[in-house]
Write a protein that holds these residues in place. Structure first.
Motif, PDB file in Angstrom:
ATOM      1  N   PRO A   4       1.653   1.600  -4.500  1.00 18.84           N
ATOM      2  CA  PRO A   4       0.189   2.038  -4.571  1.00 18.84           C
ATOM      3  C   PRO A   4      -0.646   2.231  -6.039  1.00 18.84           C
ATOM      4  O   PRO A   4      -2.070   0.890  -5.322  1.00 18.84           O
TER       5      PRO A   4
ATOM      6  N   TRP B 203      -2.441  -1.602  -5.320  1.00 20.07           N
ATOM      7  CA  TRP B 203      -2.870  -1.389  -3.914  1.00 20.07           C
ATOM      8  C   TRP B 203      -3.834  -1.087  -5.113  1.00 20.07           C
ATOM      9  O   TRP B 203      -5.458  -2.147  -4.460  1.00 20.07           O
TER      10      TRP B 203
ATOM     11  N   LYS C 217       0.794  -1.448  -0.137  1.00 16.07           N
ATOM     12  CA  LYS C 217      -0.038   0.366  -0.128  1.00 16.07           C
ATOM     13  C   LYS C 217       1.051   1.447   0.019  1.00 16.07           C
ATOM     14  O   LYS C 217       0.624   2.130  -0.527  1.00 16.07           O
TER      15      LYS C 217
END
Length: 357
Positions: free
Chosen positions: A206, A209, A202
């Motif tokens: 990102p 994610w 995360k």
């Protein structure tokens, strides 16, 4: 919480399944902790900021120690509070090592073992994260993860084989499964690792994610499938198969469920559960007191509520919630406010992730 109803002889046959699989709740706790604490530590490092070790450890101390010390003092000073006779030496609770070299013949407040694992994680992980992010390389993270998983499998299998052979050879009877396999920190790293890997993705990936969150329901189904495999592996809770490879499988399944619930695109991520935030707020106090409260309810009300079915369970649960709320509002909350006043002027940890954690 209700897995520990064994301290009062269980809550009836309809709840007996908890004695088989309810213990898995602590593994979910480890995954969540690795995910939330991992973000707290990794976010400032990802931005090139200096990790404030002192602030991190101070935050953890204010969050964990006040309520823990109050409950520990009650166990030591008020014998009638204890759910079971016998208590490990006080110094082991003070130093947070009650899960190491444990004598399960002294089981009162034994659930503090998981808090000890958590404290060891707090001590080591920030240093490890700082070292790994000095010169970032994915191979370092993957190599360390493989070492933890494969090393854990080998270590637990070796302990299981050694202890079963010793038992067969006539060694003194003891609960070696709890003392040598279930409690020690080095055997319980899989859940924390899976949570940290979620946090790493995360924070540092990102885009990955976000793309995976678009398929959150598929991840949820995968998590359910992996959990089904974990249940099968642990059909004999103290067997070799579960304790060798069951832990990483269980942790991976729980991590997939946590991922699915960490956004709003999955079925469970969109659920709104009334009262969940309040329950989360008092959950640490609930963890500390529930076993002793169960015993007190049994001593004072056990005979009169026996056979009440779901109402009997509700009485035990409500009593635990009441005492937990009392501890939370009189001890936890004041120290959290004090922590906020002490750390806010100094910038705290550089992140607002899981601020109340």
């Amino acid at each position: 919480m209700f897995f520990h109803s064994w301290v009062v002889g269980g809550l009836g046959p309809e709840w007996a399944w908890l004695s088989r699989y309810g213990w898995m709740g602590v593994d979910l706790f480890f995954v969540l902790s690795g995910f939330l604490i991992g973000q707290q530590v990794l976010l400032p490092l990802s931005r090139g900021e200096r990790l404030r070790f002192g602030d991190f450890y101070l935050r953890r101390a204010f969050r964990i120690l006040p309520a823990y010390w109050v409950v520990l003092a009650i166990y030591v000073l008020v014998p009638g509070w204890s759910e079971l006779p016998g208590l490990e030496p006080l110094w082991k609770f003070v130093l947070m090592v009650v899960n190491l070299g444990n004598d399960y013949g002294n089981p009162a407040f034994s659930h503090a073992w998981s808090l000890c694992v958590e404290e060891h994680f707090y001590l080591v992980f920030p240093l490890l994260a700082w070292w790994l992010t000095r010169r970032r390389a994915a191979w370092k993270v993957l190599s360390l993860a493989a070492f933890v998983v494969l090393g854990g499998i080998a270590l637990r299998a070796g302990v299981w084989l050694h202890d079963t052979a010793a038992e067969a050879a006539g060694a003194p009877q003891r609960n070696w499964f709890i003392e040598d396999l279930y409690y020690p920190t080095w055997n319980r790293l899989d859940g924390l690792l899976c949570g940290v890997l979620l946090a790493t993705m995360k924070v540092f990936r990102p885009a990955w994610w976000s793309r995976l969150q678009l398929r959150a329901n598929a991840v949820l189904l995968a998590g359910i499938a992996v959990m089904a495999l974990a249940l099968w592996l642990f059909r004999a809770r103290s067997g070799l198969l579960g304790n060798a490879i069951g832990w990483p499988v269980l942790s991976a399944g729980l991590a997939l469920l946590v991922f699915a619930g960490a956004g709003t695109r999955s079925v469970i991520g969109r659920w709104h559960v009334p009262g969940a935030a309040w329950l989360a707020g008092i959950s640490y106090s609930l963890y500390l007191v529930h076993k002793a409260v169960f015993k007190l309810v049994q001593v004072h009300l056990g005979e009169s509520i026996a056979g009440w079915g779901v109402l009997q369970v509700a009485v035990y649960g409500a009593a635990a919630l009441l005492v937990a709320a009392l501890l939370h509002y009189t001890v936890e909350r004041p120290f959290l406010r004090l922590r906020g006043r002490m750390l806010a002027p100094r910038g705290a940890t550089g992140t607002q992730v899981a601020e109340r954690a």
